[in-house]
Design a protein around this motif. Structure first.
Motif, PDB file in Angstrom:
ATOM      1  N   UNK A 186     116.120 -10.502 -28.183  1.00  0.00           N
ATOM      2  CA  UNK A 186     116.699 -10.945 -29.451  1.00  0.00           C
ATOM      3  C   UNK A 186     116.619 -12.468 -29.515  1.00  0.00           C
ATOM      4  N   UNK A 187     116.221 -12.975 -30.693  1.00  0.00           N
ATOM      5  CA  UNK A 187     115.934 -14.400 -30.813  1.00  0.00           C
ATOM      6  C   UNK A 187     116.627 -14.986 -32.038  1.00  0.00           C
ATOM      7  N   UNK A 188     116.977 -16.261 -31.908  1.00  0.00           N
ATOM      8  CA  UNK A 188     117.571 -17.036 -32.996  1.00  0.00           C
ATOM      9  C   UNK A 188     116.677 -18.246 -33.250  1.00  0.00           C
ATOM     10  N   UNK A 189     116.264 -18.439 -34.504  1.00  0.00           N
ATOM     11  CA  UNK A 189     115.487 -19.616 -34.861  1.00  0.00           C
ATOM     12  C   UNK A 189     116.367 -20.524 -35.714  1.00  0.00           C
ATOM     13  N   UNK A 190     116.318 -21.815 -35.430  1.00  0.00           N
ATOM     14  CA  UNK A 190     117.143 -22.797 -36.139  1.00  0.00           C
ATOM     15  C   UNK A 190     116.229 -23.898 -36.678  1.00  0.00           C
ATOM     16  N   UNK A 191     116.257 -24.092 -38.000  1.00  0.00           N
ATOM     17  CA  UNK A 191     115.399 -25.064 -38.676  1.00  0.00           C
ATOM     18  C   UNK A 191     116.281 -26.208 -39.186  1.00  0.00           C
ATOM     19  N   UNK A 192     115.969 -27.423 -38.784  1.00  0.00           N
ATOM     20  CA  UNK A 192     116.811 -28.586 -39.084  1.00  0.00           C
ATOM     21  C   UNK A 192     116.023 -29.584 -39.917  1.00  0.00           C
ATOM     22  N   UNK A 193     116.509 -29.862 -41.140  1.00  0.00           N
ATOM     23  CA  UNK A 193     115.900 -30.852 -42.025  1.00  0.00           C
ATOM     24  C   UNK A 193     116.717 -32.136 -41.978  1.00  0.00           C
ATOM     25  N   UNK A 194     116.118 -33.214 -41.551  1.00  0.00           N
ATOM     26  CA  UNK A 194     116.764 -34.524 -41.587  1.00  0.00           C
ATOM     27  C   UNK A 194     116.319 -35.266 -42.843  1.00  0.00           C
ATOM     28  N   UNK A 245     112.514 -27.638 -35.184  1.00  0.00           N
ATOM     29  CA  UNK A 245     112.732 -26.198 -35.005  1.00  0.00           C
ATOM     30  C   UNK A 245     113.060 -25.927 -33.541  1.00  0.00           C
ATOM     31  N   UNK A 246     114.075 -25.103 -33.319  1.00  0.00           N
ATOM     32  CA  UNK A 246     114.405 -24.676 -31.957  1.00  0.00           C
ATOM     33  C   UNK A 246     114.643 -23.179 -31.929  1.00  0.00           C
ATOM     34  N   UNK A 247     114.438 -22.594 -30.744  1.00  0.00           N
ATOM     35  CA  UNK A 247     114.497 -21.148 -30.586  1.00  0.00           C
ATOM     36  C   UNK A 247     115.395 -20.788 -29.411  1.00  0.00           C
ATOM     37  N   UNK A 248     116.276 -19.814 -29.656  1.00  0.00           N
ATOM     38  CA  UNK A 248     117.136 -19.289 -28.584  1.00  0.00           C
ATOM     39  C   UNK A 248     116.724 -17.852 -28.297  1.00  0.00           C
ATOM     40  N   UNK A 249     116.604 -17.530 -26.993  1.00  0.00           N
ATOM     41  CA  UNK A 249     116.296 -16.164 -26.577  1.00  0.00           C
ATOM     42  C   UNK A 249     117.464 -15.627 -25.759  1.00  0.00           C
ATOM     43  N   UNK A 250     117.882 -14.408 -26.092  1.00  0.00           N
ATOM     44  CA  UNK A 250     118.990 -13.800 -25.353  1.00  0.00           C
ATOM     45  C   UNK A 250     118.623 -13.607 -23.886  1.00  0.00           C
ATOM     46  N   UNK A 251     117.346 -13.369 -23.602  1.00  0.00           N
ATOM     47  CA  UNK A 251     116.918 -13.129 -22.222  1.00  0.00           C
ATOM     48  C   UNK A 251     117.024 -14.369 -21.350  1.00  0.00           C
ATOM     49  N   UNK A 309     118.873 -17.375 -22.441  1.00  0.00           N
ATOM     50  CA  UNK A 309     120.170 -18.005 -22.652  1.00  0.00           C
ATOM     51  C   UNK A 309     120.111 -19.494 -22.929  1.00  0.00           C
ATOM     52  N   UNK A 310     118.949 -20.019 -23.302  1.00  0.00           N
ATOM     53  CA  UNK A 310     118.822 -21.456 -23.561  1.00  0.00           C
ATOM     54  C   UNK A 310     118.049 -21.683 -24.863  1.00  0.00           C
ATOM     55  N   UNK A 311     118.261 -22.866 -25.460  1.00  0.00           N
ATOM     56  CA  UNK A 311     117.500 -23.292 -26.624  1.00  0.00           C
ATOM     57  C   UNK A 311     116.195 -23.947 -26.183  1.00  0.00           C
ATOM     58  N   UNK A 312     115.155 -23.714 -26.955  1.00  0.00           N
ATOM     59  CA  UNK A 312     113.835 -24.277 -26.658  1.00  0.00           C
ATOM     60  C   UNK A 312     113.305 -24.984 -27.894  1.00  0.00           C
ATOM     61  N   UNK A 313     112.841 -26.215 -27.727  1.00  0.00           N
ATOM     62  CA  UNK A 313     112.273 -26.980 -28.838  1.00  0.00           C
ATOM     63  C   UNK A 313     110.864 -26.460 -29.135  1.00  0.00           C
ATOM     64  N   UNK A 314     110.678 -25.891 -30.346  1.00  0.00           N
ATOM     65  CA  UNK A 314     109.350 -25.409 -30.744  1.00  0.00           C
ATOM     66  C   UNK A 314     108.890 -26.134 -32.021  1.00  0.00           C
ATOM     67  N   UNK A 315     109.271 -27.395 -32.135  1.00  0.00           N
ATOM     68  CA  UNK A 315     108.915 -28.164 -33.329  1.00  0.00           C
ATOM     69  C   UNK A 315     107.414 -28.317 -33.504  1.00  0.00           C
ATOM     70  N   UNK A 316     106.640 -28.017 -32.464  1.00  0.00           N
ATOM     71  CA  UNK A 316     105.183 -28.103 -32.579  1.00  0.00           C
ATOM     72  C   UNK A 316     104.648 -27.100 -33.596  1.00  0.00           C
ATOM     73  N   UNK A 317     105.407 -26.016 -33.872  1.00  0.00           N
ATOM     74  CA  UNK A 317     104.968 -25.028 -34.861  1.00  0.00           C
ATOM     75  C   UNK A 317     105.725 -25.189 -36.175  1.00  0.00           C
ATOM     76  N   UNK A 318     106.385 -26.327 -36.337  1.00  0.00           N
ATOM     77  CA  UNK A 318     107.215 -26.554 -37.520  1.00  0.00           C
ATOM     78  C   UNK A 318     106.403 -26.459 -38.805  1.00  0.00           C
TER      79      UNK A 318
END
Length: 471
Positions: A156-164, A175-181, A183-192
């Motif tokens: 299960x995943x959570x995606x968070x999109x932040x507009x400054x 953009x950052x992504x959280x995975x339940x497996x 338990x940490x947030x990962x910066x995936x702004x490269x695919x923003x």
């Protein structure tokens, strides 16, 4: 009993039990705990569950959040009401619901960044860590969230999109992504994506992706409306075209459009804001094909109303004790029922069901507080009772049925037979019922085998007789 009952027989028995009884069985012995908390059993249990409707509304004095499941039948009967263990200033934002999990965020009024993945059926939750992009590090921003399931990774995943504020200069969002497996947030702004999501409403999850109404804008160019989606499995953004008649290049307002799911299809509601307050409902019949957008119907909200009785002493005094009837109108589509009716939030906060063919409105008896900041709190989605999170180290709450089972696997025997913790009488009752069920199951299997042997012997005798070999 588990010593002489095969594992497949135990699984069949457990799957026939109510969810609460299954959870109690995890406290009987370690082998049962290990069996019930395996991903295979949790998946089998989920597949055996029927769909309900999860409804959240805010009401009462003081106002509190109420979460309940309803049967999707003609009477809209209540199945169960959940205990809600969290607190916040107003109400939580429900980002989404998937396979019995509800994702909550406490970010409607301030930058609190409190997020929970909650399974109300087993009263367990996971609190997410602080995200990467926060107010303290990046200053004011707009953001939106999406929640979904990766069926390949079983995660299960959570995606968070932040507009400054840099977006007006053409800078894409973080953009950052959280995975339940993990338990940490990962910066995936490269695919923003180079889109602006104007409404801070959560993404609508369907067909393995989260969807938002957005606009694409490059420096010096006009804005074009579209749907942007995040594929939960591939962790990539894509764009999806809206019906040609809805493409807006100037004066675009995201508040004209609402996404929702009906009969597992992506739907788009378009508010025309004409004199009749018309709303067009579009449905994508073939997911991913922009040519499959079909306008299902148009509703003139100013012409469709229903009456609700209100207490008025003076009116009752002069009209023989009758209630005063007040007309109300449909406001926003928020879901659908299996019979094809659309669920709406009415302008007075009521949850109503609208039969398009009969042009009939049914009041479902659920009234949400109709004033800020609770007006948008009414939420409806399909829901299946599940055991997901039962195998995770999670936050439990006082009095939980899962509290003992979460500690069972940590026990270490120190010699001799250790008495079971908790209500021994209840556990003996569970063992007795499962013992009887197991014996009945084994008797049925034995009788079935005997019938098969008897039928086989008859076939052999008949074959021998037909070939003249019978002695």
């Amino acid at each position: 009993m588990s010593e002489y009952l095969p594992e497949e027989v135990l699984i069949e028995i457990f799957l026939k039990l109510p969810t609460n009884s299954i959870i109690q069985c995890t406290s009987v012995c370690k082998s049962w705990y290990s069996l019930i908390t395996t991903p295979n059993f949790i998946s089998l249990h989920l597949k055996n569950q029927e769909n309900h409707l999860l409804v959240r509304h805010c009401s009462g004095k003081p106002v509190k959040e109420i979460y309940a499941l309803f049967f999707d039948n003609d009477n809209f009967d209540k199945y169960v009401q959940f205990d809600f263990p969290f607190e916040c200033e107003t109400h939580f934002n429900i980002v989404g619901s998937c396979n019995g999990l509800v994702f909550l965020s406490d970010d409607l009024s301030s930058y609190l960044d409190r997020y929970y993945i909650w399974n109300p059926s087993i009263r367990k939750s996971v609190k997410l860590p602080e995200p990467i992009f926060t107010y303290e590090r990046y200053g004011p921003f707009d953001h939106t969230l999406g929640f979904g399931f990766d069926h390949v990774a079983n995660d299960y995943k959570v995606v968070r999109i932040v507009h400054t504020g840099d977006y007006i200069n053409g800078v894409p969002p973080y953009v950052e992504l959280y995975k339940l497996s993990t338990g940490v947030w990962q910066d995936i702004s490269r695919v923003s994506p180079c889109y602006k999501i104007y409404k801070e409403e959560p993404g609508v999850y369907v067909n393995g992706a989260c969807h938002w109404v957005a606009a694409k804008r490059k420096k010096g160019e006009s804005r074009n409306m579209m749907i942007v989606l995040f594929d939960v499995k591939d962790e990539m953004f894509c764009e999806m075209m809206v019906p040609d008649s809805l493409v807006v290049t100037f004066g675009f307002s995201a508040h004209w459009f609402d996404l929702f799911v009906s009969e597992e299809s992506l739907c788009l509601a378009n508010r025309l804001f004409d004199d009749d307050k018309t709303i067009d409902i579009w449905r994508m019949k073939k997911y991913g094909d922009p040519e499959s957008w079909v306008k299902q119907f148009s509703i003139s909200l100013s012409h469709i109303s229903f009456n609700v009785g209100v207490d008025d002493e003076y009116f009752s005094l002069f009209h023989g004790g009758r209630q005063r009837q007040v007309a109300h109108f449909l406001d926003k589509p928020i879901g659908s029922r299996k019979n094809g009716e659309i669920l709406w939030r009415a302008d007075n906060g009521l949850l109503v069901s609208y039969d398009i063919a009969a042009e009939k409105i049914e009041n479902l008896g659920i009234c949400n507080a109709n004033y800020l900041p609770y007006r948008d709190a009414l939420y409806v989605n399909t829901y299946k009772v599940s055991l997901i999170l039962l195998d995770k180290r999670t936050d439990c709450f006082p009095g939980d049925t899962c509290e003992e089972s979460s500690n069972l696997c940590k026990r270490k025997p120190k010699g001799g037979r250790k008495a079971l913790k908790g209500n021994t009488k209840r556990r003996l009752q569970i063992l007795f019922h499962l013992h009887i069920s197991g014996l009945m199951y084994m008797s049925k299997m034995k009788a079935k085998r005997l019938r098969m042997i008897k039928q086989k012997n008859k076939k052999v005798q008949r074959f021998q007789a037909d070939n003249g070999d019978l002695v």
